[in-house]
Motif scaffolding. Structure first.
Motif, PDB file in Angstrom:
ATOM      1  N   ALA A 112       9.878  -5.147  -4.590  1.00 17.98           N
ATOM      2  CA  ALA A 112       9.637  -6.074  -3.481  1.00 17.98           C
ATOM      3  C   ALA A 112      10.207  -7.472  -3.744  1.00 17.98           C
ATOM      4  O   ALA A 112      10.109  -8.351  -2.884  1.00 17.98           O
ATOM      5  CB  ALA A 112       8.137  -6.182  -3.212  1.00 17.98           C
ATOM      6  N   PHE A 113      10.773  -7.666  -4.951  1.00 17.27           N
ATOM      7  CA  PHE A 113      11.357  -8.957  -5.330  1.00 17.27           C
ATOM      8  C   PHE A 113      10.337 -10.093  -5.267  1.00 17.27           C
ATOM      9  O   PHE A 113      10.605 -11.166  -4.724  1.00 17.27           O
ATOM     10  CB  PHE A 113      12.573  -9.285  -4.448  1.00 17.27           C
ATOM     11  CG  PHE A 113      13.661  -8.257  -4.523  1.00 17.27           C
ATOM     12  CD1 PHE A 113      14.482  -8.159  -5.625  1.00 17.27           C
ATOM     13  CD2 PHE A 113      13.836  -7.351  -3.475  1.00 17.27           C
ATOM     14  CE1 PHE A 113      15.489  -7.183  -5.692  1.00 17.27           C
ATOM     15  CE2 PHE A 113      14.823  -6.382  -3.536  1.00 17.27           C
ATOM     16  CZ  PHE A 113      15.653  -6.302  -4.653  1.00 17.27           C
ATOM     17  N   LEU A 118       0.828  -1.203   0.000  1.00 17.87           N
ATOM     18  CA  LEU A 118       0.000   0.000   0.000  1.00 17.87           C
ATOM     19  C   LEU A 118       0.864   1.256   0.000  1.00 17.87           C
ATOM     20  O   LEU A 118       0.553   2.236  -0.682  1.00 17.87           O
ATOM     21  CB  LEU A 118      -0.935  -0.016   1.209  1.00 17.87           C
ATOM     22  CG  LEU A 118      -1.878   1.172   1.376  1.00 17.87           C
ATOM     23  CD1 LEU A 118      -2.679   1.432   0.114  1.00 17.87           C
ATOM     24  CD2 LEU A 118      -2.812   0.928   2.566  1.00 17.87           C
ATOM     25  N   ARG A 119       1.948   1.243   0.744  1.00 18.49           N
ATOM     26  CA  ARG A 119       2.864   2.390   0.728  1.00 18.49           C
ATOM     27  C   ARG A 119       3.417   2.618  -0.683  1.00 18.49           C
ATOM     28  O   ARG A 119       3.546   3.762  -1.141  1.00 18.49           O
ATOM     29  CB  ARG A 119       4.016   2.155   1.700  1.00 18.49           C
ATOM     30  CG  ARG A 119       3.703   2.443   3.163  1.00 18.49           C
ATOM     31  CD  ARG A 119       5.001   2.674   3.932  1.00 18.49           C
ATOM     32  NE  ARG A 119       4.743   2.934   5.336  1.00 18.49           N
ATOM     33  CZ  ARG A 119       4.784   1.993   6.286  1.00 18.49           C
ATOM     34  NH1 ARG A 119       5.065   0.752   5.956  1.00 18.49           N
ATOM     35  NH2 ARG A 119       4.543   2.312   7.534  1.00 18.49           N
ATOM     36  N   MET A 120       3.743   1.539  -1.375  1.00 17.14           N
ATOM     37  CA  MET A 120       4.280   1.677  -2.728  1.00 17.14           C
ATOM     38  C   MET A 120       3.193   2.142  -3.697  1.00 17.14           C
ATOM     39  O   MET A 120       3.456   2.895  -4.631  1.00 17.14           O
ATOM     40  CB  MET A 120       4.933   0.367  -3.179  1.00 17.14           C
ATOM     41  CG  MET A 120       6.255   0.095  -2.472  1.00 17.14           C
ATOM     42  SD  MET A 120       7.167  -1.327  -3.121  1.00 17.14           S
ATOM     43  CE  MET A 120       6.429  -2.648  -2.162  1.00 17.14           C
ATOM     44  N   MET A 121       1.964   1.706  -3.476  1.00 20.25           N
ATOM     45  CA  MET A 121       0.849   2.215  -4.265  1.00 20.25           C
ATOM     46  C   MET A 121       0.726   3.723  -4.094  1.00 20.25           C
ATOM     47  O   MET A 121       0.451   4.462  -5.045  1.00 20.25           O
ATOM     48  CB  MET A 121      -0.455   1.522  -3.837  1.00 20.25           C
ATOM     49  CG  MET A 121      -0.553   0.062  -4.252  1.00 20.25           C
ATOM     50  SD  MET A 121      -1.853  -0.846  -3.340  1.00 20.25           S
ATOM     51  CE  MET A 121      -3.315   0.091  -3.753  1.00 20.25           C
ATOM     52  N   ALA A 122       0.941   4.192  -2.863  1.00 21.83           N
ATOM     53  CA  ALA A 122       0.844   5.624  -2.577  1.00 21.83           C
ATOM     54  C   ALA A 122       1.935   6.409  -3.285  1.00 21.83           C
ATOM     55  O   ALA A 122       1.772   7.606  -3.552  1.00 21.83           O
ATOM     56  CB  ALA A 122       0.917   5.867  -1.073  1.00 21.83           C
ATOM     57  N   ARG A 123       3.042   5.760  -3.596  1.00 22.47           N
ATOM     58  CA  ARG A 123       4.105   6.408  -4.352  1.00 22.47           C
ATOM     59  C   ARG A 123       3.811   6.417  -5.847  1.00 22.47           C
ATOM     60  O   ARG A 123       4.591   6.943  -6.636  1.00 22.47           O
ATOM     61  CB  ARG A 123       5.435   5.699  -4.096  1.00 22.47           C
ATOM     62  CG  ARG A 123       5.990   5.920  -2.683  1.00 22.47           C
ATOM     63  CD  ARG A 123       7.098   4.948  -2.347  1.00 22.47           C
ATOM     64  NE  ARG A 123       8.110   4.905  -3.394  1.00 22.47           N
ATOM     65  CZ  ARG A 123       8.961   3.879  -3.567  1.00 22.47           C
ATOM     66  NH1 ARG A 123       8.891   2.823  -2.771  1.00 22.47           N
ATOM     67  NH2 ARG A 123       9.856   3.926  -4.536  1.00 22.47           N
ATOM     68  N   GLY A 124       2.692   5.819  -6.240  1.00 28.31           N
ATOM     69  CA  GLY A 124       2.312   5.815  -7.639  1.00 28.31           C
ATOM     70  C   GLY A 124       2.937   4.686  -8.436  1.00 28.31           C
ATOM     71  O   GLY A 124       2.888   4.704  -9.667  1.00 28.31           O
ATOM     72  N   LEU A 125       3.501   3.681  -7.760  1.00 31.29           N
ATOM     73  CA  LEU A 125       4.146   2.590  -8.479  1.00 31.29           C
ATOM     74  C   LEU A 125       3.104   1.666  -9.105  1.00 31.29           C
ATOM     75  O   LEU A 125       2.063   1.391  -8.525  1.00 31.29           O
ATOM     76  CB  LEU A 125       5.032   1.770  -7.534  1.00 31.29           C
ATOM     77  CG  LEU A 125       6.203   2.495  -6.864  1.00 31.29           C
ATOM     78  CD1 LEU A 125       7.022   1.517  -6.044  1.00 31.29           C
ATOM     79  CD2 LEU A 125       7.074   3.193  -7.888  1.00 31.29           C
ATOM     80  N   SER A 126       3.401   1.181 -10.302  1.00 29.11           N
ATOM     81  CA  SER A 126       2.553   0.189 -10.957  1.00 29.11           C
ATOM     82  C   SER A 126       2.801  -1.178 -10.329  1.00 29.11           C
ATOM     83  O   SER A 126       3.752  -1.365  -9.553  1.00 29.11           O
ATOM     84  CB  SER A 126       2.883   0.121 -12.452  1.00 29.11           C
ATOM     85  OG  SER A 126       4.192  -0.406 -12.642  1.00 29.11           O
ATOM     86  N   ASN A 127       1.973  -2.159 -10.667  1.00 29.36           N
ATOM     87  CA  ASN A 127       2.175  -3.512 -10.149  1.00 29.36           C
ATOM     88  C   ASN A 127       3.545  -4.049 -10.531  1.00 29.36           C
ATOM     89  O   ASN A 127       4.222  -4.693  -9.731  1.00 29.36           O
ATOM     90  CB  ASN A 127       1.081  -4.443 -10.676  1.00 29.36           C
ATOM     91  CG  ASN A 127      -0.249  -4.223  -9.983  1.00 29.36           C
ATOM     92  OD1 ASN A 127      -0.345  -3.441  -9.041  1.00 29.36           O
ATOM     93  ND2 ASN A 127      -1.282  -4.888 -10.450  1.00 29.36           N
ATOM     94  N   ALA A 128       3.961  -3.790 -11.767  1.00 26.34           N
ATOM     95  CA  ALA A 128       5.266  -4.277 -12.224  1.00 26.34           C
ATOM     96  C   ALA A 128       6.394  -3.638 -11.419  1.00 26.34           C
ATOM     97  O   ALA A 128       7.378  -4.307 -11.058  1.00 26.34           O
ATOM     98  CB  ALA A 128       5.440  -4.000 -13.714  1.00 26.34           C
ATOM     99  N   GLU A 129       6.262  -2.337 -11.140  1.00 26.64           N
ATOM    100  CA  GLU A 129       7.300  -1.638 -10.374  1.00 26.64           C
ATOM    101  C   GLU A 129       7.326  -2.108  -8.924  1.00 26.64           C
ATOM    102  O   GLU A 129       8.402  -2.247  -8.327  1.00 26.64           O
ATOM    103  CB  GLU A 129       7.066  -0.133 -10.453  1.00 26.64           C
ATOM    104  CG  GLU A 129       7.340   0.448 -11.836  1.00 26.64           C
ATOM    105  CD  GLU A 129       6.804   1.858 -12.011  1.00 26.64           C
ATOM    106  OE1 GLU A 129       7.355   2.585 -12.861  1.00 26.64           O
ATOM    107  OE2 GLU A 129       5.842   2.231 -11.316  1.00 26.64           O
TER     108      GLU A 129
END
Length: 235
Positions: free
Chosen positions: A190-191, A174-185
């Motif tokens: 997150a490896f 969720l934190r990465m979603m908040a940064r605007g990252l796509s699923n691929a990113e």
């Protein structure tokens, strides 16, 4: 095993743009343009008639604008996803569209591939917002405006205290979603596999009982898991 193509309704008051969108989208084997409309009122009627999966909606149109048409469509047909298409990169359109229930916001100068991706993302229940747009949602909300703005600033929360219904990995996603990252990113950072990320995102939306990624990020902000200064930029 064959699957039914996604049914699309195109709405724009410029016939040449309608033709262009139709040509681009009709070349995709899993997409079918089932109707076109040139104003918001026609769009509302066409949704009732054709029952599309996704509507590509212009904003500035005669009779009824795209924002109000979106609001009526989502209210009457919550299963239909609306992606706003506009030539104007304006915050008022963005927030009005999100408040009306739109599932995406795309500029008309986007690449054909982005247009196709927007349709698929909306159909899968995801919000399609570029990372910089996500940042604007958070910034606007933090300033006290925008959709679902909290009535007071969120209290700082320890990682384990914020949104306890989520697992540690789901909070990280969720934190990465908040940064605007796509699923691929997110998968790369997150490896893990992209399929695993999709599962985590789906779990986050289900557990938070929200419609899309933007609302999930807003919930994270309200719970203190995400703060505007921490969202950063993708990459």
């Amino acid at each position: 095993m064959s699957t039914q193509p996604l049914r699309l309704l195109l709405v724009d008051d410029q016939p040449l743009l309608l033709q262009g969108f139709a040509m681009i989208l009709s070349t995709e084997p899993d997409l079918e343009v089932v109707g076109q409309a040139t104003d918001g009122r026609q769009a509302v009627d066409a949704v009732r008639e054709h029952r599309p999966d996704v509507v590509l909606m212009d904003v500035q149109m005669p009779v009824l604008d795209g924002i109000e048409a979106t609001r009526r469509i989502v209210a009457d047909h919550p299963e239909v996803r609306v992606v706003i298409l506009t030539t104007f990169d304006r915050d008022d359109y963005l927030f009005d569209a999100l408040q009306a229930g739109a599932s995406g916001f795309l500029l008309k100068n986007a690449d054909a591939e982005d247009l196709v991706d927007a349709v698929h993302a909306a159909a899968e229940g995801h919000a399609l917002l570029a990372p910089e747009v996500t940042m604007r949602v958070i910034a606007r909300m933090a300033a006290g405006g925008g959709p679902a703005a909290p009535s007071r600033p969120p209290a700082p929360a320890e990682d384990g205290d914020a949104l306890p219904e989520l697992t540690g990995r789901e909070r990280e996603v969720l934190r990465m979603m908040a940064r605007g990252l796509s699923n691929a990113e997110i998968a790369a950072e997150a490896f893990v596999s992209e399929a695993t990320v999709k599962t985590h995102v789906s779990n986050v939306l289900a557990k938070l009982v929200v419609r899309d990624r933007v609302q999930a990020v807003i919930a994270a902000y309200e719970a203190g898991l995400v703060r505007p200064g921490e969202t950063g930029t993708a990459g």
